[in-house]
Design a protein around this motif. Structure first.
Motif, PDB file in Angstrom:
ATOM      1  N   ASP A 158       0.830  -1.206   0.000  1.00 47.22           N
ATOM      2  CA  ASP A 158       0.000   0.000   0.000  1.00 47.22           C
ATOM      3  C   ASP A 158       0.863   1.255   0.000  1.00 47.22           C
ATOM      4  OD1 ASP A 158      -2.229  -1.567   0.043  1.00 47.22           O
ATOM      5  OD2 ASP A 158      -2.459  -1.498   2.231  1.00 47.22           O
ATOM      6  N   ASP A 159       2.008   1.190   0.646  1.00 43.57           N
ATOM      7  CA  ASP A 159       2.897   2.344   0.752  1.00 43.57           C
ATOM      8  C   ASP A 159       3.724   2.451  -0.535  1.00 43.57           C
ATOM      9  OD1 ASP A 159       4.535   4.387   1.503  1.00 43.57           O
ATOM     10  OD2 ASP A 159       5.302   3.425   3.321  1.00 43.57           O
ATOM     11  N   SER A 160       3.654   3.605  -1.207  1.00 46.62           N
ATOM     12  CA  SER A 160       4.334   3.762  -2.502  1.00 46.62           C
ATOM     13  C   SER A 160       5.855   3.755  -2.334  1.00 46.62           C
ATOM     14  CB  SER A 160       3.870   5.047  -3.185  1.00 46.62           C
ATOM     15  OG  SER A 160       4.206   6.173  -2.397  1.00 46.62           O
ATOM     16  N   ASP A 161       6.378   4.285  -1.225  1.00 44.71           N
ATOM     17  CA  ASP A 161       7.829   4.281  -1.006  1.00 44.71           C
ATOM     18  C   ASP A 161       8.353   2.856  -0.888  1.00 44.71           C
ATOM     19  OD1 ASP A 161       7.989   7.031  -1.059  1.00 44.71           O
ATOM     20  OD2 ASP A 161       7.750   7.240   1.121  1.00 44.71           O
ATOM     21  N   ILE A 162       7.633   2.026  -0.158  1.00 43.82           N
ATOM     22  CA  ILE A 162       8.049   0.632  -0.013  1.00 43.82           C
ATOM     23  C   ILE A 162       7.962  -0.075  -1.349  1.00 43.82           C
ATOM     24  CG2 ILE A 162       7.456  -1.576   1.071  1.00 43.82           C
ATOM     25  CD1 ILE A 162       6.605  -0.040   3.545  1.00 43.82           C
ATOM     26  N   GLN A 163       6.904   0.210  -2.092  1.00 45.07           N
ATOM     27  CA  GLN A 163       6.734  -0.414  -3.406  1.00 45.07           C
ATOM     28  C   GLN A 163       7.885  -0.031  -4.336  1.00 45.07           C
ATOM     29  OE1 GLN A 163       4.335  -2.678  -4.108  1.00 45.07           O
ATOM     30  NE2 GLN A 163       5.433  -3.024  -6.022  1.00 45.07           N
ATOM     31  N   LYS A 164       8.312   1.251  -4.322  1.00 45.36           N
ATOM     32  CA  LYS A 164       9.423   1.698  -5.168  1.00 45.36           C
ATOM     33  C   LYS A 164      10.713   0.980  -4.785  1.00 45.36           C
ATOM     34  CE  LYS A 164       7.647   6.354  -6.039  1.00 45.36           C
ATOM     35  NZ  LYS A 164       7.840   7.778  -5.742  1.00 45.36           N
ATOM     36  N   LYS A 165      10.968   0.897  -3.490  1.00 47.33           N
ATOM     37  CA  LYS A 165      12.193   0.225  -3.039  1.00 47.33           C
ATOM     38  C   LYS A 165      12.159  -1.254  -3.392  1.00 47.33           C
ATOM     39  CE  LYS A 165      13.259   3.455   0.626  1.00 47.33           C
ATOM     40  NZ  LYS A 165      13.437   3.703   2.042  1.00 47.33           N
ATOM     41  N   LEU A 166      10.995  -1.870  -3.257  1.00 50.07           N
ATOM     42  CA  LEU A 166      10.840  -3.278  -3.603  1.00 50.07           C
ATOM     43  C   LEU A 166      11.085  -3.487  -5.103  1.00 50.07           C
ATOM     44  CD1 LEU A 166      10.125  -6.078  -2.543  1.00 50.07           C
ATOM     45  CD2 LEU A 166       7.732  -5.554  -2.931  1.00 50.07           C
ATOM     46  N   ASP A 167      10.582  -2.586  -5.917  1.00 50.77           N
ATOM     47  CA  ASP A 167      10.813  -2.680  -7.361  1.00 50.77           C
ATOM     48  C   ASP A 167      12.291  -2.503  -7.697  1.00 50.77           C
ATOM     49  OD1 ASP A 167       8.146  -3.185  -7.893  1.00 50.77           O
ATOM     50  OD2 ASP A 167       7.657  -1.050  -8.260  1.00 50.77           O
ATOM     51  N   GLN A 168      12.973  -1.586  -6.982  1.00 53.78           N
ATOM     52  CA  GLN A 168      14.403  -1.392  -7.201  1.00 53.78           C
ATOM     53  C   GLN A 168      15.182  -2.664  -6.867  1.00 53.78           C
ATOM     54  OE1 GLN A 168      15.441   1.980  -4.801  1.00 53.78           O
ATOM     55  NE2 GLN A 168      14.719   3.485  -6.314  1.00 53.78           N
ATOM     56  N   VAL A 169      14.805  -3.294  -5.771  1.00 50.33           N
ATOM     57  CA  VAL A 169      15.481  -4.526  -5.369  1.00 50.33           C
ATOM     58  C   VAL A 169      15.234  -5.612  -6.403  1.00 50.33           C
ATOM     59  CG1 VAL A 169      15.511  -6.361  -3.634  1.00 50.33           C
ATOM     60  CG2 VAL A 169      15.477  -3.975  -2.909  1.00 50.33           C
ATOM     61  N   ARG A 170      14.002  -5.734  -6.867  1.00 51.25           N
ATOM     62  CA  ARG A 170      13.682  -6.735  -7.890  1.00 51.25           C
ATOM     63  C   ARG A 170      14.475  -6.489  -9.169  1.00 51.25           C
ATOM     64  NH1 ARG A 170       7.249  -6.574  -6.836  1.00 51.25           N
ATOM     65  NH2 ARG A 170       7.183  -8.063  -5.119  1.00 51.25           N
ATOM     66  N   ASN A 171      14.570  -5.220  -9.594  1.00 51.30           N
ATOM     67  CA  ASN A 171      15.344  -4.885 -10.792  1.00 51.30           C
ATOM     68  C   ASN A 171      16.822  -5.200 -10.590  1.00 51.30           C
ATOM     69  OD1 ASN A 171      13.063  -4.016 -12.140  1.00 51.30           O
ATOM     70  ND2 ASN A 171      13.341  -1.864 -11.542  1.00 51.30           N
ATOM     71  N   GLY A 172      17.319  -4.916  -9.414  1.00 49.54           N
ATOM     72  CA  GLY A 172      18.721  -5.221  -9.124  1.00 49.54           C
ATOM     73  C   GLY A 172      18.988  -6.715  -9.174  1.00 49.54           C
ATOM     74  N   ILE A 173      18.066  -7.501  -8.661  1.00 50.19           N
ATOM     75  CA  ILE A 173      18.217  -8.958  -8.713  1.00 50.19           C
ATOM     76  C   ILE A 173      18.183  -9.438 -10.156  1.00 50.19           C
ATOM     77  CG2 ILE A 173      17.095 -11.145  -8.111  1.00 50.19           C
ATOM     78  CD1 ILE A 173      16.261  -9.797  -5.457  1.00 50.19           C
ATOM     79  N   GLU A 174      17.273  -8.882 -10.960  1.00 53.65           N
ATOM     80  CA  GLU A 174      17.196  -9.266 -12.377  1.00 53.65           C
ATOM     81  C   GLU A 174      18.484  -8.908 -13.090  1.00 53.65           C
ATOM     82  OE1 GLU A 174      14.920 -11.044 -14.002  1.00 53.65           O
ATOM     83  OE2 GLU A 174      13.959 -11.295 -12.051  1.00 53.65           O
ATOM     84  N   ASN A 175      19.055  -7.730 -12.781  1.00 55.43           N
ATOM     85  CA  ASN A 175      20.314  -7.323 -13.423  1.00 55.43           C
ATOM     86  C   ASN A 175      21.441  -8.268 -13.037  1.00 55.43           C
ATOM     87  OD1 ASN A 175      19.078  -5.162 -14.659  1.00 55.43           O
ATOM     88  ND2 ASN A 175      19.665  -3.692 -13.078  1.00 55.43           N
ATOM     89  N   LEU A 176      21.454  -8.703 -11.784  1.00 53.82           N
ATOM     90  CA  LEU A 176      22.485  -9.633 -11.341  1.00 53.82           C
ATOM     91  C   LEU A 176      22.335 -10.981 -12.039  1.00 53.82           C
ATOM     92  CD1 LEU A 176      22.678  -8.945  -7.499  1.00 53.82           C
ATOM     93  CD2 LEU A 176      24.417  -8.453  -9.205  1.00 53.82           C
ATOM     94  N   LYS A 177      21.100 -11.401 -12.245  1.00 53.37           N
ATOM     95  CA  LYS A 177      20.875 -12.680 -12.916  1.00 53.37           C
ATOM     96  C   LYS A 177      21.329 -12.614 -14.363  1.00 53.37           C
ATOM     97  CE  LYS A 177      16.826 -14.231 -10.306  1.00 53.37           C
ATOM     98  NZ  LYS A 177      15.375 -14.492 -10.397  1.00 53.37           N
ATOM     99  N   GLU A 178      21.114 -11.479 -15.028  1.00 53.77           N
ATOM    100  CA  GLU A 178      21.435 -11.344 -16.428  1.00 53.77           C
ATOM    101  C   GLU A 178      22.907 -10.990 -16.658  1.00 53.77           C
ATOM    102  OE1 GLU A 178      18.765  -8.382 -17.848  1.00 53.77           O
ATOM    103  OE2 GLU A 178      17.002  -9.598 -17.488  1.00 53.77           O
ATOM    104  N   GLY A 179      23.551 -10.404 -15.676  1.00 53.44           N
ATOM    105  CA  GLY A 179      24.930  -9.950 -15.831  1.00 53.44           C
ATOM    106  C   GLY A 179      25.924 -11.100 -15.881  1.00 53.44           C
ATOM    107  N   PRO A 180      27.169 -10.764 -16.253  1.00 57.01           N
ATOM    108  CA  PRO A 180      28.197 -11.802 -16.335  1.00 57.01           C
ATOM    109  C   PRO A 180      28.572 -12.308 -14.934  1.00 57.01           C
ATOM    110  CG  PRO A 180      29.167  -9.651 -16.681  1.00 57.01           C
ATOM    111  CD  PRO A 180      27.683  -9.451 -16.609  1.00 57.01           C
ATOM    112  N   VAL A 181      28.922 -13.548 -14.838  1.00 53.43           N
ATOM    113  CA  VAL A 181      29.321 -14.161 -13.583  1.00 53.43           C
ATOM    114  C   VAL A 181      30.797 -13.839 -13.368  1.00 53.43           C
ATOM    115  CG1 VAL A 181      29.558 -16.309 -12.325  1.00 53.43           C
ATOM    116  CG2 VAL A 181      27.655 -15.992 -13.898  1.00 53.43           C
ATOM    117  N   LEU A 182      31.114 -13.393 -12.176  1.00 58.40           N
ATOM    118  CA  LEU A 182      32.517 -13.028 -11.885  1.00 58.40           C
ATOM    119  C   LEU A 182      33.344 -14.219 -11.533  1.00 58.40           C
ATOM    120  CD1 LEU A 182      31.896  -9.823  -9.798  1.00 58.40           C
ATOM    121  CD2 LEU A 182      32.553  -9.988 -12.171  1.00 58.40           C
TER     122      LEU A 182
END
Length: 182
Positions: A158-182
């Motif tokens: 319900d809280d838009s700030d929490i939703q934005k942060k949650l979306d940022q975390v999800r995007n970061g996880i997706e970027n890590l999954k798609e990025g090259p493995v170190l």
């Protein structure tokens, strides 16, 4: 008439406990009187040595204090027991009479009660953490959840700030999954 300064006055001067006028009188007196000056230097040396002095009592002093406490404690315990005994007669031995250290029964009860309360509180906290008290059907946070189910559900907040942060975390996880493995 000239004032005669004593050792107490020297100590008061060294610890800055004189008024300004009295301090000025003292300074002019030590400049004129060599004996007073010598006493001043003696006490000044003593004051400078105070921080380096040891304040630990000797073993003999500690032993005397412990003996005094033991003697007075035995006397006061004996007197209080004599005051509490209603009539002379055979003294029933309890478990506390066989212990080498005198233990106050009230202290034992207080400690036992405290332990009981602490164990009860820990039990309640454990059950709350496990989710057994509020709702036994809820999913425990410690249980493993299927990542596919989480991906499908994607809870919204319900809280838009929490939703934005949650979306940022999800995007970061997706970027890590798609990025090259170190």
């Amino acid at each position: 008439m000239k004032r005669q300064f004593k050792d107490e006055d020297i100590i008061r001067f060294l610890f800055d406990e004189m008024s300004q006028a009295e301090g000025e009188q003292f300074l002019s007196a030590i400049c004129a009187d060599e004996t007073l000056w010598d006493r001043y230097e003696y006490f000044q040396d003593m004051v400078e040595q105070i921080p380096s002095m040891s304040y630990e009592p000797s073993a003999l002093s500690c032993q005397k204090v412990l003996e005094y406490v033991r003697d007075t404690a035995e006397e006061s315990i004996g007197a209080s027991i004599a005051d509490q005994t209603p009539t002379p007669g055979p003294h029933r031995k309890s478990l506390l009479d066989f212990l080498p250290v005198k233990i106050n029964p009230n202290a034992v009860v207080a400690v036992a009660l405290g332990l009981f309360l602490m164990i009860g509180a820990m039990s309640i906290a454990y059950k709350l953490q496990r989710g057994a008290i509020d709702n036994p059907n809820t999913i425990n946070t410690a249980q493993q959840l299927d990542p596919i189910e989480l991906e499908e559900e994607k809870l919204d907040w319900d809280d838009s700030d929490i939703q934005k942060k949650l979306d940022q975390v999800r995007n970061g996880i997706e970027n890590l999954k798609e990025g090259p493995v170190l």
